[in-house]
Design an enzyme around this catalytic site. Structure first.
Site, PDB file in Angstrom:
ATOM      1  CB  CYS A  63      -0.904  -0.027   1.233  1.00  0.00           C
ATOM      2  SG  CYS A  63      -1.816   1.502   1.512  1.00  0.00           S
ATOM      3  NE  ARG A 130     -15.480   0.574   1.730  1.00  0.00           N
ATOM      4  CZ  ARG A 130     -15.922  -0.378   0.928  1.00  0.00           C
ATOM      5  NH1 ARG A 130     -15.339  -1.566   0.922  1.00  0.00           N
ATOM      6  NH2 ARG A 130     -16.941  -0.163   0.123  1.00  0.00           N
ATOM      7  CB  VAL A 131     -10.839  -3.017   7.549  1.00  0.00           C
ATOM      8  CG1 VAL A 131      -9.603  -3.562   8.243  1.00  0.00           C
ATOM      9  CG2 VAL A 131     -12.067  -3.141   8.450  1.00  0.00           C
ATOM     10  CD  GLU A 148      -5.517  10.673   6.181  1.00  0.00           C
ATOM     11  OE1 GLU A 148      -4.515  10.575   5.439  1.00  0.00           O
ATOM     12  OE2 GLU A 148      -6.684  10.452   5.793  1.00  0.00           O
ATOM     13  CE1 TYR A 195      -5.341   1.993  -4.887  1.00  0.00           C
ATOM     14  CE2 TYR A 195      -3.929   3.929  -4.961  1.00  0.00           C
ATOM     15  CZ  TYR A 195      -4.150   2.617  -4.574  1.00  0.00           C
ATOM     16  OH  TYR A 195      -3.178   1.943  -3.881  1.00  0.00           O
TER      17      TYR A 195
END
Length: 333
Positions: A63, A130-131, A148, A195
């Protein structure tokens, strides 16, 4: 990428149909701040003082948002203070898991849990969210400080300086407004832009994302022709936030997310800048292409339903970057 709804797991993908085929990213749920003395930060509540060994970081090497935090952890000498758990790169019907079968996946080093969602549920059993990674966890209060990434790296930039003695500052006060302006444009069109292009489910939504992405890359190429780094002669947060997207670009975003007008290696200034940042001591060790490639091509079955992991380019990030000859400035101050 599933979600918790009132504490119950649902393996739901993002709903693009209700947004005209557009991917809309969810906002982070936890927005507290670690500060030097535990006083409240810009959001959330206080009570999270900087202490050695108190905090734990949950990340995915795949990520780019989590990668930001690992870079700052390395550059700010925080590894002895903040330990890390790394999830498995495949994100399937159970979301991020602590399966240790992939090299470099550590499992949950704190509680031995199976799924990242269980960390969210420890913080709030009735949570709807959301996880996502990264997750900055407080051992003492047994809760999530923040999920965040943009705020976690700002904590890491300064909150622990009195403990580590590391005074590197990637947010110099005189440059903060320019850094914020750069971050805003780069986030919207590049960091999140890839994305938005990749997860678009209509041509219109894709076009809305892909065109501004390459407009910004062209603009950044011109900008880096006249300055060594995005703000000037010193590395700042803006550089590192861009780095984690561009280091993935040719390997995954170019093909998997259909961001294929050009590769980063075709931009002389961006490619030289990217190699220079890769070669900053401690940074290359935070990049794990095996996790990156496996995650993107294997996890997104709406894009790659047969989960075929293709051959990918192998750019030489260790090649001389040439920026020293163009600009006479120290990389780190």
């Amino acid at each position: 990428m599933g979600e918790l709804i009132e504490g119950v797991w649902h393996p739901n993908w993002y709903d693009t149909a209700s947004n005209g085929g557009r991917f809309v990213r969810s906002r982070a749920r936890f927005r507290n701040w670690i500060t030097a003395d535990g006083s409240p930060g810009p959001s959330g509540e206080g009570g999270f003082p900087a202490e050695a060994g108190r905090y734990h970081l949950y990340v995915a090497h795949a990520c780019p948002w989590a990668h930001r935090t690992m870079i700052f952890r390395a550059l700010k000498d925080l590894a002895p203070l903040i330990d890390v758990s790394v999830v498995h790169p495949e994100m399937l019907e159970d979301g991020w898991t602590f399966d240790r079968s992939f090299p470099g996946a550590t499992g949950d080093r704190l509680y031995g849990l199976a799924f990242l969602r269980e960390i969210y549920l420890k913080a709030d059993p009735g949570i709807s969210a959301r996880v996502t990674v990264p997750v900055l966890w407080d051992r003492k209060r047994e809760t999530i400080v923040s999920n965040e990434s943009a705020e976690i790296i700002r904590m890491f930039n300064a909150a622990f300086d009195h403990i580590t003695g590391n005074r590197l500052d990637f947010l110099p006060e005189g440059d903060l407004d320019e850094i914020d302006r750069l971050n805003d444009r780069i986030y919207g069109t590049v960091n999140n832009g890839v994305y938005r292009a990749g997860f678009a489910t209509t041509q219109e939504a894709y076009d809305e994302a892909a065109a501004p992405l390459f407009e910004t890359l062209d603009w950044l190429e011109e900008r880096l022709a006249t300055r060594r780094y995005l703000v000037g002669d010193r590395l700042t947060e803006a550089d590192w936030r861009l780095f984690t997207t561009l280091v993935r670009f040719d390997k995954v975003y170019h093909t998997h997310f259909k961001c294929n007008r050009r590769q980063i290696v075709q931009y002389p200034n961006l490619w030289g800048w990217l190699r220079e940042l890769w070669q900053v001591p401690g940074v290359a060790e935070t990049v794990h292409f095996d996790h990156i490639v496996r995650h993107y091509y294997f996890s997104h079955d709406t894009i790659n339903p047969h989960r075929i992991v293709p051959l990918t380019p192998d750019p030489d990030f260790a090649a001389p970057h040439g920026r020293d000859q163009l600009f006479q400035a120290s990389r780190l101050r």
